[in-house]
Motif scaffolding. Structure first.
Motif, short mmCIF file in Angstrom:
data_model
loop_
_atom_site.label_atom_id
_atom_site.label_comp_id
_atom_site.label_asym_id
_atom_site.label_seq_id
_atom_site.Cartn_x
_atom_site.Cartn_y
_atom_site.Cartn_z
N THR A 155 21.09 32.24 27.86
CA THR A 155 21.66 32.35 26.52
C THR A 155 20.56 32.33 25.47
N LEU A 156 19.59 31.47 25.63
CA LEU A 156 18.47 31.41 24.70
C LEU A 156 17.70 32.72 24.70
N MET A 157 17.51 33.31 25.89
CA MET A 157 16.80 34.58 25.98
C MET A 157 17.55 35.67 25.22
N TRP A 158 18.87 35.76 25.41
CA TRP A 158 19.64 36.81 24.76
C TRP A 158 19.73 36.59 23.26
N LEU A 159 19.80 35.35 22.81
CA LEU A 159 19.77 35.10 21.37
C LEU A 159 18.44 35.52 20.78
N SER A 160 17.36 35.25 21.49
CA SER A 160 16.03 35.64 21.02
C SER A 160 15.89 37.15 20.97
N VAL A 161 16.35 37.82 22.03
CA VAL A 161 16.26 39.28 22.08
C VAL A 161 17.14 39.89 20.99
N GLY A 162 18.34 39.36 20.80
CA GLY A 162 19.23 39.87 19.76
C GLY A 162 18.63 39.71 18.38
N THR A 163 18.04 38.56 18.13
CA THR A 163 17.39 38.33 16.84
C THR A 163 16.22 39.29 16.64
N LEU A 164 15.44 39.48 17.67
CA LEU A 164 14.30 40.40 17.59
C LEU A 164 14.77 41.83 17.34
N CYS A 165 15.82 42.27 18.04
CA CYS A 165 16.34 43.63 17.84
C CYS A 165 16.88 43.80 16.42
N LEU A 166 17.58 42.80 15.92
CA LEU A 166 18.09 42.89 14.55
C LEU A 166 16.95 42.95 13.54
N ALA A 167 15.89 42.18 13.79
CA ALA A 167 14.74 42.22 12.90
C ALA A 167 14.07 43.59 12.92
N VAL A 168 13.92 44.17 14.11
CA VAL A 168 13.32 45.49 14.24
C VAL A 168 14.18 46.53 13.52
N LEU A 169 15.48 46.45 13.72
CA LEU A 169 16.38 47.41 13.07
C LEU A 169 16.35 47.25 11.54
N HIS A 170 16.27 46.02 11.09
CA HIS A 170 16.24 45.77 9.65
C HIS A 170 14.99 46.35 9.01
#
Length: 173
Positions: A155-170
């Motif tokens: 869960t921690l890994m997917w939250l980190s990856v999701g946050t990173l993807c959102l940052a990249v998209l932003h």
């Protein structure tokens, strides 16, 4: 350790390694799909990405099994042996060391044979060590039957990856 216990540990490690490799595949593919210059917007690419996820399981079964049986599980076993040999007990940090050392000849061969530029071979080696190392570390945890730890770290890994993807998209817009 009896034969039955060994088979149970091996099955657990295999399942967790395959699961982690399947979960990592969309993480690898998402930036490439989202960076498509022909796409009008990021929102138009989310639906095809979700539709393609079931095919990840179908198309990824054989490569995932090959990576699990020929790279991940031997790395876990060798890291355990090296940990006992040089430290007297298992240590998690032997897994990335074994993975890096095991994949280094492949990266060097690709660079020397002209299959890839040296920088590309180095970056591919780094990404391979990270992705397969994560699968090996989760498999190592699964050997002890620690499902709660796997769920927590997953869960921690997917939250980190999701946050990173959102940052990249932003920042990409």
């Amino acid at each position: 350790m009896s034969s039955g216990e060994w088979k149970l540990h091996y099955r657990r490690m295999t399942r967790v390694s395959l699961l982690v490799l399947f979960l990592e595949t969309p993480v690898i593919l998402a930036p490439n799909v989202l960076r498509d210059p022909a796409a009008e917007s990021v929102d138009s690419m989310v639906v095809p990405l979700v539709v393609l996820l079931p095919f990840d399981v179908i198309l990824g079964a054989l490569p995932g099994a090959l990576l699990t049986y020929f790279v991940v599980l031997p790395a876990v076993g060798l890291s355990e042996v090296l940990g006992h040999r040089f430290g007297g007990r298992e240590a998690w940090w032997w897994v990335p060391v074994v993975m890096a050392g095991g994949l280094a000849p492949l990266g060097a061969l690709a660079a020397l044979a002209g299959l890839a530029a040296p920088l590309t071979a180095l970056l591919t080696w780094c990404v391979s060590v990270i992705l397969l190392g994560v699968a090996a570390l989760f498999a190592r945890i699964a050997r002890h039957g620690l499902l709660v730890d796997i769920a927590l770290w997953g869960t921690l890994m997917w939250l980190s990856v999701g946050t990173l993807c959102l940052a990249v998209l932003h920042f990409a817009e």
